[in-house]
Write a protein that holds these residues in place. Structure first.
Motif, PDB file in Angstrom:
ATOM      1  N   PRO A  11      -5.905  -1.823  -0.385  1.00  0.00           N
ATOM      2  CA  PRO A  11      -6.016  -1.868  -1.841  1.00  0.00           C
ATOM      3  C   PRO A  11      -7.232  -1.077  -2.342  1.00  0.00           C
ATOM      4  O   PRO A  11      -8.274  -1.033  -1.688  1.00  0.00           O
ATOM      5  CB  PRO A  11      -6.150  -3.364  -2.139  1.00  0.00           C
ATOM      6  CG  PRO A  11      -5.448  -4.019  -0.991  1.00  0.00           C
ATOM      7  CD  PRO A  11      -5.753  -3.152   0.205  1.00  0.00           C
ATOM      8  N   HIS A  12      -7.061  -0.461  -3.491  1.00  0.00           N
ATOM      9  CA  HIS A  12      -8.089   0.381  -4.102  1.00  0.00           C
ATOM     10  C   HIS A  12      -8.248  -0.087  -5.558  1.00  0.00           C
ATOM     11  O   HIS A  12      -7.709   0.552  -6.469  1.00  0.00           O
ATOM     12  CB  HIS A  12      -7.625   1.838  -4.030  1.00  0.00           C
ATOM     13  CG  HIS A  12      -8.684   2.836  -4.300  1.00  0.00           C
ATOM     14  ND1 HIS A  12      -9.454   3.378  -3.302  1.00  0.00           N
ATOM     15  CD2 HIS A  12      -9.103   3.397  -5.455  1.00  0.00           C
ATOM     16  CE1 HIS A  12     -10.295   4.246  -3.831  1.00  0.00           C
ATOM     17  NE2 HIS A  12     -10.102   4.270  -5.131  1.00  0.00           N
ATOM     18  N   PRO A  13      -8.926  -1.203  -5.782  1.00  0.00           N
ATOM     19  CA  PRO A  13      -8.987  -1.797  -7.121  1.00  0.00           C
ATOM     20  C   PRO A  13      -9.569  -0.849  -8.173  1.00  0.00           C
ATOM     21  O   PRO A  13     -10.447  -0.043  -7.884  1.00  0.00           O
ATOM     22  CB  PRO A  13      -9.902  -3.011  -6.938  1.00  0.00           C
ATOM     23  CG  PRO A  13      -9.882  -3.295  -5.482  1.00  0.00           C
ATOM     24  CD  PRO A  13      -9.685  -1.976  -4.798  1.00  0.00           C
TER      25      PRO A  13
ATOM     26  N   THR B 151      -4.594  -6.878 -15.439  1.00  0.00           N
ATOM     27  CA  THR B 151      -4.840  -7.657 -14.223  1.00  0.00           C
ATOM     28  C   THR B 151      -4.173  -7.004 -13.018  1.00  0.00           C
ATOM     29  O   THR B 151      -4.802  -6.837 -11.963  1.00  0.00           O
ATOM     30  CB  THR B 151      -4.316  -9.097 -14.403  1.00  0.00           C
ATOM     31  OG1 THR B 151      -5.013  -9.705 -15.494  1.00  0.00           O
ATOM     32  CG2 THR B 151      -4.519  -9.916 -13.145  1.00  0.00           C
TER      33      THR B 151
ATOM     34  N   THR C  89     -11.688  -0.639 -11.682  1.00  0.00           N
ATOM     35  CA  THR C  89     -12.686  -1.473 -12.353  1.00  0.00           C
ATOM     36  C   THR C  89     -12.275  -1.725 -13.797  1.00  0.00           C
ATOM     37  O   THR C  89     -11.485  -0.961 -14.375  1.00  0.00           O
ATOM     38  CB  THR C  89     -14.068  -0.795 -12.344  1.00  0.00           C
ATOM     39  OG1 THR C  89     -14.018   0.366 -13.186  1.00  0.00           O
ATOM     40  CG2 THR C  89     -14.498  -0.419 -10.929  1.00  0.00           C
TER      41      THR C  89
ATOM     42  N   THR D  46      -2.307   5.405 -11.003  1.00  0.00           N
ATOM     43  CA  THR D  46      -3.721   5.079 -10.834  1.00  0.00           C
ATOM     44  C   THR D  46      -4.490   5.200 -12.141  1.00  0.00           C
ATOM     45  O   THR D  46      -4.154   6.003 -13.009  1.00  0.00           O
ATOM     46  CB  THR D  46      -4.381   6.001  -9.793  1.00  0.00           C
ATOM     47  OG1 THR D  46      -4.369   7.343 -10.276  1.00  0.00           O
ATOM     48  CG2 THR D  46      -3.670   5.912  -8.460  1.00  0.00           C
TER      49      THR D  46
ATOM     50  N   SER E 106      -5.687  -3.590 -12.058  1.00  0.00           N
ATOM     51  CA  SER E 106      -7.035  -3.731 -11.493  1.00  0.00           C
ATOM     52  C   SER E 106      -6.970  -4.031  -9.996  1.00  0.00           C
ATOM     53  O   SER E 106      -7.871  -3.659  -9.248  1.00  0.00           O
ATOM     54  CB  SER E 106      -7.833  -4.812 -12.221  1.00  0.00           C
ATOM     55  OG  SER E 106      -7.348  -6.101 -11.907  1.00  0.00           O
ATOM     56  N   LEU E 107      -5.898  -4.645  -9.552  1.00  0.00           N
ATOM     57  CA  LEU E 107      -5.741  -5.002  -8.137  1.00  0.00           C
ATOM     58  C   LEU E 107      -4.819  -4.072  -7.350  1.00  0.00           C
ATOM     59  O   LEU E 107      -4.989  -3.906  -6.149  1.00  0.00           O
ATOM     60  CB  LEU E 107      -5.175  -6.422  -8.028  1.00  0.00           C
ATOM     61  CG  LEU E 107      -6.017  -7.536  -8.641  1.00  0.00           C
ATOM     62  CD1 LEU E 107      -5.228  -8.833  -8.654  1.00  0.00           C
ATOM     63  CD2 LEU E 107      -7.324  -7.682  -7.888  1.00  0.00           C
ATOM     64  N   HIS E 108      -3.839  -3.464  -8.038  1.00  0.00           N
ATOM     65  CA  HIS E 108      -2.746  -2.811  -7.318  1.00  0.00           C
ATOM     66  C   HIS E 108      -2.475  -1.357  -7.700  1.00  0.00           C
ATOM     67  O   HIS E 108      -1.392  -0.848  -7.398  1.00  0.00           O
ATOM     68  CB  HIS E 108      -1.459  -3.618  -7.507  1.00  0.00           C
ATOM     69  CG  HIS E 108      -1.587  -5.052  -7.125  1.00  0.00           C
ATOM     70  ND1 HIS E 108      -1.839  -5.463  -5.826  1.00  0.00           N
ATOM     71  CD2 HIS E 108      -1.519  -6.177  -7.865  1.00  0.00           C
ATOM     72  CE1 HIS E 108      -1.897  -6.785  -5.789  1.00  0.00           C
ATOM     73  NE2 HIS E 108      -1.709  -7.240  -7.014  1.00  0.00           N
ATOM     74  N   GLN E 109      -3.423  -0.668  -8.337  1.00  0.00           N
ATOM     75  CA  GLN E 109      -3.153   0.730  -8.679  1.00  0.00           C
ATOM     76  C   GLN E 109      -2.784   1.520  -7.422  1.00  0.00           C
ATOM     77  O   GLN E 109      -3.299   1.270  -6.341  1.00  0.00           O
ATOM     78  CB  GLN E 109      -4.352   1.359  -9.376  1.00  0.00           C
ATOM     79  CG  GLN E 109      -5.548   1.557  -8.484  1.00  0.00           C
ATOM     80  CD  GLN E 109      -6.631   2.391  -9.122  1.00  0.00           C
ATOM     81  OE1 GLN E 109      -6.393   3.149 -10.052  1.00  0.00           O
ATOM     82  NE2 GLN E 109      -7.846   2.250  -8.628  1.00  0.00           N
TER      83      GLN E 109
ATOM     84  N   ASN F 298       0.840  -1.196   0.000  1.00  0.00           N
ATOM     85  CA  ASN F 298       0.000   0.000   0.000  1.00  0.00           C
ATOM     86  C   ASN F 298       0.879   1.251   0.000  1.00  0.00           C
ATOM     87  O   ASN F 298       1.919   1.280   0.666  1.00  0.00           O
ATOM     88  CB  ASN F 298      -0.919   0.017   1.215  1.00  0.00           C
ATOM     89  CG  ASN F 298      -1.960  -1.068   1.147  1.00  0.00           C
ATOM     90  OD1 ASN F 298      -2.357  -1.504   0.082  1.00  0.00           O
ATOM     91  ND2 ASN F 298      -2.403  -1.517   2.306  1.00  0.00           N
TER      92      ASN F 298
END
Length: 144
Positions: A13-15, A38, A17, A67, A41-44, A7
């Motif tokens: 985490p702030h996925p 992929t 979309t 982001t 979508s999970l780790h921006q 983080n």
């Protein structure tokens, strides 16, 4: 080596979309690599560990995965914002997805490989240095 995503911008985490990712791809007019889609979508907004990569005769640090979502508080870490900053200074076909502690950008380079972009570093002087032949190869080269 396995990459751990830590983080950085947010406390958890702030996925992103799939719609946000597709909107960015359409805005840039490119097909983003599947592995990038992929991961972002999970780790921006997160930082990878390990994070060091080789470029030219030295090394640099992949600091933040930019982001996709628009968050005014973190605008400086937005891929769209970074692109608007770089666009007047680099050739068409270069799109940022990460930054370094020194204010440089790690970018996709679609100029010669529109289906599988190469990875380059754009310096603060807007020099362009090759890093890897693909996003997957870039991730595989990250080290301590």
């Amino acid at each position: 080596m396995t990459i751990r995503w830590l983080n950085y911008l947010w406390q958890k985490p702030h996925p992103a979309t799939l719609d946000e990712i597709e909107l960015l791809a359409r805005h840039w007019g490119v097909r983003l690599p599947e592995q990038y889609r992929t991961i972002v979508s999970l780790h921006q907004g997160m930082v990878p560990e390990p994070c060091v990569f080789d470029v030219g005769r030295g090394t640099d640090v992949f600091n933040t995965l930019l982001t996709i979502c628009e968050d005014e508080k973190w605008r400086a870490y937005s891929a769209r914002n970074a692109y608007q900053t770089l666009k007047p200074h680099v050739p068409s076909g270069i799109y940022p997805f990460g930054d370094t502690p020194g204010g440089q950008y790690v970018c996709f380079d679609y100029r010669t490989t529109p289906d599988e972009p190469k990875i380059v570093l754009v310096t603060v002087e807007t020099d362009i240095h090759p890093i890897a032949d693909s996003f997957s190869a870039f991730l595989a080269m990250l080290h301590d």
